[in-house]
Design an enzyme around this catalytic site. Structure first.
Site, PDB file in Angstrom:
ATOM      1  N   CYS A 196      -4.929  -3.101   2.749  1.00  8.33           N
ATOM      2  CA  CYS A 196      -4.626  -3.028   4.181  1.00  8.33           C
ATOM      3  C   CYS A 196      -5.809  -3.294   5.093  1.00  8.33           C
ATOM      4  CB  CYS A 196      -3.964  -1.691   4.510  1.00  8.33           C
ATOM      5  SG  CYS A 196      -3.225  -1.749   6.163  1.00  8.33           S
ATOM      6  N   ASN A 245      -7.073   6.356  -1.693  1.00  8.21           N
ATOM      7  CA  ASN A 245      -5.962   5.431  -1.426  1.00  8.21           C
ATOM      8  C   ASN A 245      -6.181   4.265  -2.396  1.00  8.21           C
ATOM      9  OD1 ASN A 245      -4.143   3.577  -0.415  1.00  8.21           O
ATOM     10  ND2 ASN A 245      -4.651   3.953   1.736  1.00  8.21           N
ATOM     11  N   GLU A 293       0.864  -1.203   0.000  1.00  8.37           N
ATOM     12  CA  GLU A 293       0.000   0.000   0.000  1.00  8.37           C
ATOM     13  C   GLU A 293       0.900   1.252   0.000  1.00  8.37           C
ATOM     14  OE1 GLU A 293      -1.617   0.732   3.943  1.00  8.37           O
ATOM     15  OE2 GLU A 293      -3.401   1.718   3.120  1.00  8.37           O
ATOM     16  N   GLU A 297      -6.083   8.678   7.716  1.00  8.18           N
ATOM     17  CA  GLU A 297      -6.619   8.257   6.407  1.00  8.18           C
ATOM     18  C   GLU A 297      -8.005   8.834   6.149  1.00  8.18           C
ATOM     19  OE1 GLU A 297      -5.959   4.421   4.572  1.00  8.18           O
ATOM     20  OE2 GLU A 297      -4.917   3.801   6.387  1.00  8.18           O
ATOM     21  N   ASN A 321       0.275  -1.125   5.453  1.00  5.77           N
ATOM     22  CA  ASN A 321       1.172  -0.384   6.352  1.00  5.77           C
ATOM     23  C   ASN A 321       0.538  -0.524   7.722  1.00  5.77           C
ATOM     24  OD1 ASN A 321       3.201   1.872   4.911  1.00  5.77           O
ATOM     25  ND2 ASN A 321       1.501   1.255   3.622  1.00  5.77           N
ATOM     26  N   LYS A 362      -9.549   2.245  -1.894  1.00 10.13           N
ATOM     27  CA  LYS A 362      -9.772   1.661  -0.554  1.00 10.13           C
ATOM     28  C   LYS A 362     -11.115   2.084   0.039  1.00 10.13           C
ATOM     29  CE  LYS A 362      -7.122   1.180   3.792  1.00 10.13           C
ATOM     30  NZ  LYS A 362      -5.839   1.594   4.421  1.00 10.13           N
TER      31      LYS A 362
HETATM   32  N1  CDV Z   1      -2.991   1.314   6.566  1.00  8.95           N
HETATM   33  C1  CDV Z   1      -3.927   0.727   7.339  1.00  8.95           C
HETATM   34  O1  CDV Z   1      -5.063   0.550   6.892  1.00  8.95           O
HETATM   35  N2  CDV Z   1      -3.553   0.379   8.592  1.00  8.95           N
HETATM   36  C2  CDV Z   1      -4.456  -0.207   9.547  1.00  8.95           C
HETATM   37  C3  CDV Z   1      -4.071   0.131  10.964  1.00  8.95           C
HETATM   38  C4  CDV Z   1      -4.313   1.531  11.295  1.00  8.95           C
HETATM   39  C5  CDV Z   1      -4.852  -0.694  11.965  1.00  8.95           C
HETATM   40  C6  CDV Z   1      -4.527  -1.714   9.417  1.00  8.95           C
HETATM   41  O2  CDV Z   1      -5.652  -2.237   9.412  1.00  8.95           O
HETATM   42  O3  CDV Z   1      -3.502  -2.379   9.387  1.00  8.95           O
END
Ligand code: CDV
Length: 309
Positions: free
Chosen positions: A173, A111, A47, A147, A198, A128
């Protein structure tokens, strides 16, 4: 005809706040070259792969924020990645912050993740949907997760494309933590789900779960793979990035839920596996045979908007 794809999960180590796109792209090309030399057909990057994970900082200067966004893809900075893929004959996917002007003249920011074919053509795009974090500065946190401030919710649904000889779905993510994501993709006959992440080791709202971050990462992706009979490739941006520790654990998961390849460290690293897309049938024809066993008539609450949803 065999439908075995050799897939490389191309984990990336930290990207510094002042690191130029050209540096991240050069690192991606190096990983791509190594993956191709090891027989990969598809290379999956994290990501927001082109920059540091900027939502960890509160910014109210729009020009400063927009410096992390791409207005074109490919751009001058990312064209070498597309050129390398074409030269090496590999497909790839990666995430980036996307800024565009829509038909009504509104500026939109997402995103985003794309899947690119070995000929350099964009085969699929996802924006996203599950955006974690918060809108406003929360000074009590060790770092921010803004975000919700910097992106709007994706407007492309959960796409699945006919690509690379199979059915390929994308998500990003936090989406991996939601069973609905994998189910939406599987209901469109996805055989392979590609995602980058991330994920900080420290979760400010519930620090008592910090030691469970790696466990939860694999738990949700392995469950998503097994419960839907799909391959899942999850790829981290890992390591200590601007003082924030990001988990690694990038891996390739079979439709049985088993991890078949995994990165060991927190830097730029490949995990590679042969993924036979026909193995999805082991699960999709049996324990999770949707037409035979699903009971959608009983799942109405899943899509009802209620006070608790
Ligand atoms: N980049 C993300 O979406 N990170 C989230 C963190 C904040 C919990 C994740 O679900 O990994």
């Amino acid at each position: 005809m065999t439908r075995t794809l050799v897939i490389a999960a191309a984990q990336m180590g930290p990207i510094a706040r002042d690191e130029p796109r050209s540096s991240a792209v050069a690192r991606m090309i190096a990983l791509m070259g190594e993956a191709a030399a090891r027989g990969a057909h598809l290379v999956v990057f994290p990501e927001l792969a082109l920059t540091t994970f900027f939502p960890r900082w509160f910014m109210d200067n729009q020009a400063e924020i927009d410096a992390y966004f791409e207005t074109h893809m490919p751009s001058e900075a990312t064209q070498p990645l597309f050129d390398a893929a074409r030269r090496l004959g590999v497909g790839f996917s990666f995430g980036y912050a996307e800024k565009l002007m829509d038909a009504e003249g509104r500026t939109r920011r997402f995103n985003t993740s794309i899947l690119v074919g070995p000929d350099g053509a964009v085969l699929s795009k996802y924006r996203k949907i599950h955006l974690p974090g918060h809108w406003d500065e929360e000074p009590w946190r060790a770092f921010q997760h803004l975000e919700k401030r910097y992106f709007e919710r994706g407007d492309l649904g959960f796409p699945v494309a006919d690509a690379l000889g199979g059915r390929v779905g994308l998500c990003i993510c936090n989406d991996r933590r939601w069973p609905e994501t994998f189910r939406m993709l599987a209901l469109q006959r996805a055989e392979l789900v590609l995602l980058g992440y991330n994920t900080p080791q420290h979760y400010p709202p519930a620090p008592e779960h910090d030691h469970l971050q790696d466990f939860h990462n694999h738990l949700v992706m392995q469950a998503g793979a097994y419960q839907n009979g799909t391959w899942v490739v999850g790829v981290a941006k890992a390591g200590r990035e601007e003082g924030c520790d990001l988990i690694g654990g990038s891996c390739i998961i079979a439709p049985t839920g088993e991890i078949v390849a995994q990165c060991a460290g927190l830097g730029d690293e490949l995990a590679i596996a042969e993924c036979d897309l026909d193995r999805c049938r082991e699960i999709q024809d049996n324990i999770f045979n949707f037409p035979a066993h699903r009971q959608p008539g009983e799942y109405g609450l899943l899509t009802e908007i209620t006070p608790d949803s």
